[in-house]
Design a protein around this motif. Structure first.
Motif, PDB file in Angstrom:
ATOM      1  N   PRO A 153       0.795  -1.232   0.000  1.00 47.22           N
ATOM      2  CA  PRO A 153       0.000   0.000   0.000  1.00 47.22           C
ATOM      3  C   PRO A 153       0.829   1.284   0.000  1.00 47.22           C
ATOM      4  CG  PRO A 153      -0.151  -1.099   2.134  1.00 47.22           C
ATOM      5  CD  PRO A 153       0.589  -2.039   1.212  1.00 47.22           C
ATOM      6  N   HIS A 209       3.211   1.691  -2.002  1.00 52.71           N
ATOM      7  CA  HIS A 209       3.717   1.821  -3.383  1.00 52.71           C
ATOM      8  C   HIS A 209       2.520   1.694  -4.332  1.00 52.71           C
ATOM      9  CE1 HIS A 209       6.449   1.739  -6.639  1.00 52.71           C
ATOM     10  NE2 HIS A 209       7.014   0.553  -6.501  1.00 52.71           N
ATOM     11  N   GLY A 210       2.476   0.638  -5.152  1.00 54.48           N
ATOM     12  CA  GLY A 210       1.415   0.531  -6.165  1.00 54.48           C
ATOM     13  C   GLY A 210       0.044   0.282  -5.580  1.00 54.48           C
ATOM     14  N   MET A 232      -4.159   8.550   2.015  1.00 58.09           N
ATOM     15  CA  MET A 232      -3.621   7.743   0.923  1.00 58.09           C
ATOM     16  C   MET A 232      -3.709   8.545  -0.376  1.00 58.09           C
ATOM     17  SD  MET A 232      -2.630   5.399   2.699  1.00 58.09           S
ATOM     18  CE  MET A 232      -1.867   4.285   1.558  1.00 58.09           C
ATOM     19  N   GLY A 233      -2.675   8.395  -1.209  1.00 56.79           N
ATOM     20  CA  GLY A 233      -2.637   9.200  -2.433  1.00 56.79           C
ATOM     21  C   GLY A 233      -2.013  10.566  -2.180  1.00 56.79           C
ATOM     22  N   PHE A 234      -1.472  10.748  -0.974  1.00 54.62           N
ATOM     23  CA  PHE A 234      -0.763  11.990  -0.641  1.00 54.62           C
ATOM     24  C   PHE A 234       0.664  11.680  -0.235  1.00 54.62           C
ATOM     25  CE2 PHE A 234      -2.620  16.202  -0.242  1.00 54.62           C
ATOM     26  CZ  PHE A 234      -3.876  15.965  -0.761  1.00 54.62           C
ATOM     27  N   HIS A 257       5.031  11.719  -1.233  1.00 56.11           N
ATOM     28  CA  HIS A 257       5.904  10.930  -2.118  1.00 56.11           C
ATOM     29  C   HIS A 257       7.332  11.064  -1.626  1.00 56.11           C
ATOM     30  CE1 HIS A 257       7.831   9.458  -5.772  1.00 56.11           C
ATOM     31  NE2 HIS A 257       6.680   8.889  -6.019  1.00 56.11           N
ATOM     32  N   ARG A 258       8.088   9.975  -1.715  1.00 58.44           N
ATOM     33  CA  ARG A 258       9.480  10.016  -1.286  1.00 58.44           C
ATOM     34  C   ARG A 258      10.280  11.063  -2.061  1.00 58.44           C
ATOM     35  NH1 ARG A 258      13.093   6.494   0.807  1.00 58.44           N
ATOM     36  NH2 ARG A 258      11.618   6.385   2.499  1.00 58.44           N
ATOM     37  N   ARG A 307       2.506  13.717 -12.586  1.00 58.52           N
ATOM     38  CA  ARG A 307       1.586  12.668 -13.049  1.00 58.52           C
ATOM     39  C   ARG A 307       0.201  12.879 -12.443  1.00 58.52           C
ATOM     40  NH1 ARG A 307       4.648   7.692 -10.730  1.00 58.52           N
ATOM     41  NH2 ARG A 307       4.463   9.083  -8.958  1.00 58.52           N
ATOM     42  N   TYR A 337       0.044  21.649   8.126  1.00 61.86           N
ATOM     43  CA  TYR A 337       0.741  20.364   8.296  1.00 61.86           C
ATOM     44  C   TYR A 337       1.228  19.852   6.934  1.00 61.86           C
ATOM     45  CZ  TYR A 337       1.258  15.298   9.154  1.00 61.86           C
ATOM     46  OH  TYR A 337       1.737  14.012   9.221  1.00 61.86           O
ATOM     47  N   PHE A 338       0.336  19.859   5.946  1.00 65.25           N
ATOM     48  CA  PHE A 338       0.695  19.325   4.621  1.00 65.25           C
ATOM     49  C   PHE A 338       1.653  20.268   3.897  1.00 65.25           C
ATOM     50  CE2 PHE A 338      -3.059  17.113   5.904  1.00 65.25           C
ATOM     51  CZ  PHE A 338      -2.841  15.815   5.464  1.00 65.25           C
ATOM     52  N   LYS A 352       5.167  19.762   5.533  1.00 68.85           N
ATOM     53  CA  LYS A 352       5.783  18.466   5.192  1.00 68.85           C
ATOM     54  C   LYS A 352       5.856  18.234   3.683  1.00 68.85           C
ATOM     55  CE  LYS A 352       4.576  16.208   9.543  1.00 68.85           C
ATOM     56  NZ  LYS A 352       5.865  16.476  10.171  1.00 68.85           N
ATOM     57  N   ASN A 376      -0.378  12.500  -5.029  1.00 70.06           N
ATOM     58  CA  ASN A 376       0.470  11.777  -5.982  1.00 70.06           C
ATOM     59  C   ASN A 376      -0.419  11.139  -7.051  1.00 70.06           C
ATOM     60  OD1 ASN A 376      -0.388   9.154  -4.986  1.00 70.06           O
ATOM     61  ND2 ASN A 376       0.897   9.552  -3.185  1.00 70.06           N
ATOM     62  N   VAL A 377       0.185  10.413  -7.970  1.00 69.23           N
ATOM     63  CA  VAL A 377      -0.548   9.884  -9.134  1.00 69.23           C
ATOM     64  C   VAL A 377      -1.730   9.002  -8.719  1.00 69.23           C
ATOM     65  CG1 VAL A 377       0.976   7.865  -9.422  1.00 69.23           C
ATOM     66  CG2 VAL A 377      -0.216   8.794 -11.406  1.00 69.23           C
ATOM     67  N   PHE A 428      -1.425  -1.068 -12.835  1.00 70.16           N
ATOM     68  CA  PHE A 428      -0.153  -0.376 -12.607  1.00 70.16           C
ATOM     69  C   PHE A 428       0.982  -1.309 -13.047  1.00 70.16           C
ATOM     70  CE2 PHE A 428       1.880   2.495  -9.092  1.00 70.16           C
ATOM     71  CZ  PHE A 428       3.016   2.673  -9.857  1.00 70.16           C
TER      72      PHE A 428
HETATM   73  N1  ACO Z   1      -0.599  11.612   5.272  1.00 69.71           N
HETATM   74  C1  ACO Z   1      -0.216  12.198   6.443  1.00 69.71           C
HETATM   75  N2  ACO Z   1       1.070  12.373   6.824  1.00 69.71           N
HETATM   76  C2  ACO Z   1       2.010  11.920   5.968  1.00 69.71           C
HETATM   77  C3  ACO Z   1       1.695  11.316   4.731  1.00 69.71           C
HETATM   78  C4  ACO Z   1       0.325  11.184   4.401  1.00 69.71           C
HETATM   79  N3  ACO Z   1      -0.049  10.614   3.253  1.00 69.71           N
HETATM   80  N4  ACO Z   1       2.830  10.980   4.090  1.00 69.71           N
HETATM   81  C5  ACO Z   1       3.835  11.353   4.883  1.00 69.71           C
HETATM   82  N5  ACO Z   1       3.352  11.917   6.022  1.00 69.71           N
HETATM   83  C6  ACO Z   1       4.130  12.493   7.113  1.00 69.71           C
HETATM   84  C7  ACO Z   1       4.733  11.383   7.971  1.00 69.71           C
HETATM   85  O1  ACO Z   1       3.878  11.028   9.046  1.00 69.71           O
HETATM   86  C8  ACO Z   1       6.034  12.008   8.430  1.00 69.71           C
HETATM   87  O2  ACO Z   1       5.723  12.865   9.508  1.00 69.71           O
HETATM   88  P1  ACO Z   1       6.809  13.060  10.696  1.00 69.71           P
HETATM   89  O3  ACO Z   1       7.994  13.730  10.034  1.00 69.71           O
HETATM   90  O4  ACO Z   1       6.094  13.947  11.666  1.00 69.71           O
HETATM   91  O5  ACO Z   1       7.129  11.699  11.216  1.00 69.71           O
HETATM   92  C9  ACO Z   1       6.454  12.874   7.244  1.00 69.71           C
HETATM   93  O6  ACO Z   1       5.232  13.187   6.538  1.00 69.71           O
HETATM   94  C10 ACO Z   1       7.438  12.188   6.300  1.00 69.71           C
HETATM   95  O7  ACO Z   1       6.892  10.901   5.958  1.00 69.71           O
HETATM   96  P2  ACO Z   1       7.794   9.645   5.580  1.00 69.71           P
HETATM   97  O8  ACO Z   1       6.964   8.408   5.713  1.00 69.71           O
HETATM   98  O9  ACO Z   1       9.073   9.704   6.354  1.00 69.71           O
HETATM   99  O10 ACO Z   1       8.105   9.952   4.072  1.00 69.71           O
HETATM  100  P3  ACO Z   1       8.547   8.911   2.999  1.00 69.71           P
HETATM  101  O11 ACO Z   1       9.234   9.671   1.935  1.00 69.71           O
HETATM  102  O12 ACO Z   1       9.306   7.784   3.634  1.00 69.71           O
HETATM  103  O13 ACO Z   1       7.168   8.293   2.491  1.00 69.71           O
HETATM  104  C11 ACO Z   1       5.257   7.748   1.253  1.00 69.71           C
HETATM  105  C12 ACO Z   1       6.588   8.522   1.278  1.00 69.71           C
HETATM  106  C13 ACO Z   1       5.453   6.286   1.645  1.00 69.71           C
HETATM  107  C14 ACO Z   1       4.674   7.782  -0.162  1.00 69.71           C
HETATM  108  C15 ACO Z   1       4.264   8.440   2.239  1.00 69.71           C
HETATM  109  O14 ACO Z   1       4.070   9.780   1.883  1.00 69.71           O
HETATM  110  C16 ACO Z   1       2.928   7.708   2.346  1.00 69.71           C
HETATM  111  O15 ACO Z   1       2.804   6.740   3.104  1.00 69.71           O
HETATM  112  N6  ACO Z   1       1.889   8.160   1.551  1.00 69.71           N
HETATM  113  C17 ACO Z   1       0.624   7.480   1.527  1.00 69.71           C
HETATM  114  C18 ACO Z   1       0.718   6.279   0.604  1.00 69.71           C
HETATM  115  C19 ACO Z   1       0.772   6.650  -0.866  1.00 69.71           C
HETATM  116  O16 ACO Z   1       0.002   7.451  -1.344  1.00 69.71           O
HETATM  117  N7  ACO Z   1       1.695   5.990  -1.599  1.00 69.71           N
HETATM  118  C20 ACO Z   1       1.840   6.176  -3.038  1.00 69.71           C
HETATM  119  C21 ACO Z   1       3.202   6.635  -3.381  1.00 69.71           C
HETATM  120  S1  ACO Z   1       3.273   6.992  -5.107  1.00 69.71           S
HETATM  121  C22 ACO Z   1       3.512   5.513  -5.867  1.00 69.71           C
HETATM  122  O17 ACO Z   1       3.973   4.539  -5.341  1.00 69.71           O
HETATM  123  C23 ACO Z   1       3.080   5.470  -7.273  1.00 69.71           C
END
Ligand code: ACO
Length: 435
Positions: free
Chosen positions: A269, A271-272, A308-310, A312-313, A321, A359-360, A363, A368-369, A391
């Motif tokens: 979850p 990633h894809g 979810m959908g928010f 990105h690394r 995208r 907050y958003f 951070k 994301n896509v 995907f």
């Molecule tokens: N909602 C709320 N808070 C978030 C989110 C989110 N979607 N994403 C990151 N954060 C916060 C984290 O809690 C963290 O807070 P902290 O610094 O207070 O601990 C900070 O933002 C950094 O988050 P990390 O997990 O360290 O960032 P990382 O780069 O490792 O993670 C990821 C990126 C996995 C995509 C993450 O943003 C996430 O879980 N998103 C939701 C899942 C998602 O949409 N994935 C799709 C990615 S795109 C793809 O694969 C095609």
């Protein structure tokens, strides 16, 4: 280092145990410079520590470039926006595989060659009946792709460029057939054979949605949207699943096995699997008035919930995208007269509120896509558990292009990360009766 030169600004230095070590620095064609630490352990007897590879380049690559701060995505130097607007999926596949856009003759030959590989060995259809009907289509897809190496031995010699090329085309061609069969199996409908007179996306929709008892015409606008979705997901440099494919391939494993490993990684979850998770979340939120409750949950450090959908690394600005996906989502819903789809209203309002929230903003979390792809794919007729499979269909070309690049790289080595060992030492074995 292949295709790269040393930086004009000279080397980097690291000091450890009162000794200074000089490390070469390389200049990429664009993006941050890269410090070469590959000899550090031999010279200084230390490892570097970087969980999740946040600062570590695992390879040199000329396929895809992502500028996360400025929201730029290039395939072989071409902007994703240009490719989505002007090319079809197989044209982009040719580009990713070969490094250049095809001319008319090359495109015709490539299309014909991929199209000629769309059928699966008939024996493979028996595999499906071994799965439970309620199995997740990603589980089926992963298993069937792994099984390809048992059927296509003549393209598993990774040292033969011709076999590598055939395996690449087979994978791109058969992936939609495998995915559509996984879908058909879950619905209890008969498998539908590919139609080679249709383009890549139309053929996929035909295999998913047609039934033997009536005519099925692919809506041109919707198949165009499908091409766009495939192009958007075709590659994304060294993401988790692509790195998995490279790592699996680094041991000399055959391409079918490597792509199966990529599919397994893509399923998660984070990633894809996020497109499925994003749609689940929107359905759970259900109405616009409940958005603040979910935004607060996402901000609460004691609640594991994330939007979810928010986020990105790599993208710390709007994912390019996601912008195209949002537009495609509106086009599809307009074409299907679903403009008032309540989930779209929830998504747009959630995006608006989150983008204004401190907050958003702090951070750097943007859609994301996957944020809009779930709504779009559902409108196209796909059930949620097929989203990640779609995907995988699109990403197969990226995986196989990266795999080919790795095999041809003279600096390629088996992937073998090191570790910071924190376990016990010097323990004495105690007989089981005395524990
Ligand atoms: N909602 C709320 N808070 C978030 C989110 C989110 N979607 N994403 C990151 N954060 C916060 C984290 O809690 C963290 O807070 P902290 O610094 O207070 O601990 C900070 O933002 C950094 O988050 P990390 O997990 O360290 O960032 P990382 O780069 O490792 O993670 C990821 C990126 C996995 C995509 C993450 O943003 C996430 O879980 N998103 C939701 C899942 C998602 O949409 N994935 C799709 C990615 S795109 C793809 O694969 C095609």
């Amino acid at each position: 280092m292949t295709d790269s030169k040393k930086s004009n600004n000279g080397p980097a230095f690291i000091e450890h145990n009162k000794k200074t070590y000089e490390l070469p620095v390389y200049e990429p064609s664009i993006g941050p410079k890269v410090i070469d630490i590959s000899k550090l352990y031999a010279q200084a007897n230390v490892f570097t520590y970087d969980p999740g590879f946040t600062s570590t380049a695992n390879c040199a690559s000329s396929i895809t470039y992502v500028d996360g701060d400025n929201g730029i995505l290039l395939y072989r130097g071409y902007k994703i926006e240009d490719l989505v607007e002007n090319a079809d999926f197989l044209e982009v596949s040719y580009l990713l595989l070969n490094g250049k856009l095809p001319n008319n003759k090359e495109k015709k030959q490539f299309d014909a060659s991929v199209t000629n590989h769309t059928m699966l060995h008939e024996q493979m259809s028996k595999f499906y009946t071994g799965f439970r009907r309620d199995a997740h289509p990603m589980a089926i897809t992963c298993g069937v792709i792994g099984a390809l190496s048992a059927f296509y031995h003549d393209s598993t010699d990774i040292n033969d460029p011709l076999q590598r090329m055939i395996a690449s085309r087979r994978l791109i061609a058969k992936m939609p057939t495998i995915a559509a069969m996984a879908y058909k199996y879950s619905t209890g409908q008969p498998f539908v054979y590919p139609r080679n007179d249709l383009d890549y996306a139309s053929n996929f929709m035909h295999m998913c949605f047609s039934v033997p008892c009536e005519d099925y015409h692919v809506n041109e606008l919707l198949s165009k949207a499908m091409h766009k979705i495939f192009i958007l997901h075709a590659d994304h440099e060294q993401n988790a699943s692509t790195s998995t494919v490279r790592l699996a391939g680094s041991s000399g494993a055959n391409p079918f096995a490597c792509i199966a490993a990529g599919v397994a990684c893509l399923w998660g979850p984070a990633h894809g699997g996020a497109n499925e998770a994003a749609l689940n979340m929107l359905e759970e939120i259900k109405t616009v008035d409940r958005i603040p409750e979910y935004v607060n949950k996402a901000k609460d450090p004691n609640d594991p919930f994330r939007l979810m959908g928010f986020g990105h690394r790599v993208y710390k600005s709007y994912d390019p995208r996601a912008r195209i996906m949002q537009k495609t989502c509106h086009e599809v819903l307009d074409a299907l007269k679903l403009k008032d789809e309540p989930l779209l209203q929830v998504a747009m309002e959630l995006e608006r509120i989150a983008l204004e929230d401190q907050y958003f903003i702090d951070k750097k979390l943007y859609p994301n896509v996957d944020f809009y792809s779930g709504i779009t794919l559902r409108a196209l007729g796909f059930p949620k558990d097929m989203f990640t499979v779609l995907f995988a269909v699109a990403r197969t070309v990226g995986w196989i292009s990266q795999w080919n690049e790795m095999i041809e790289d003279p600096e390629q080595k088996i992937g073998r990360p090191r570790q910071l060992y924190t376990g016990d030492i010097d323990k004495e074995y105690v007989n089981i009766d005395n524990r």
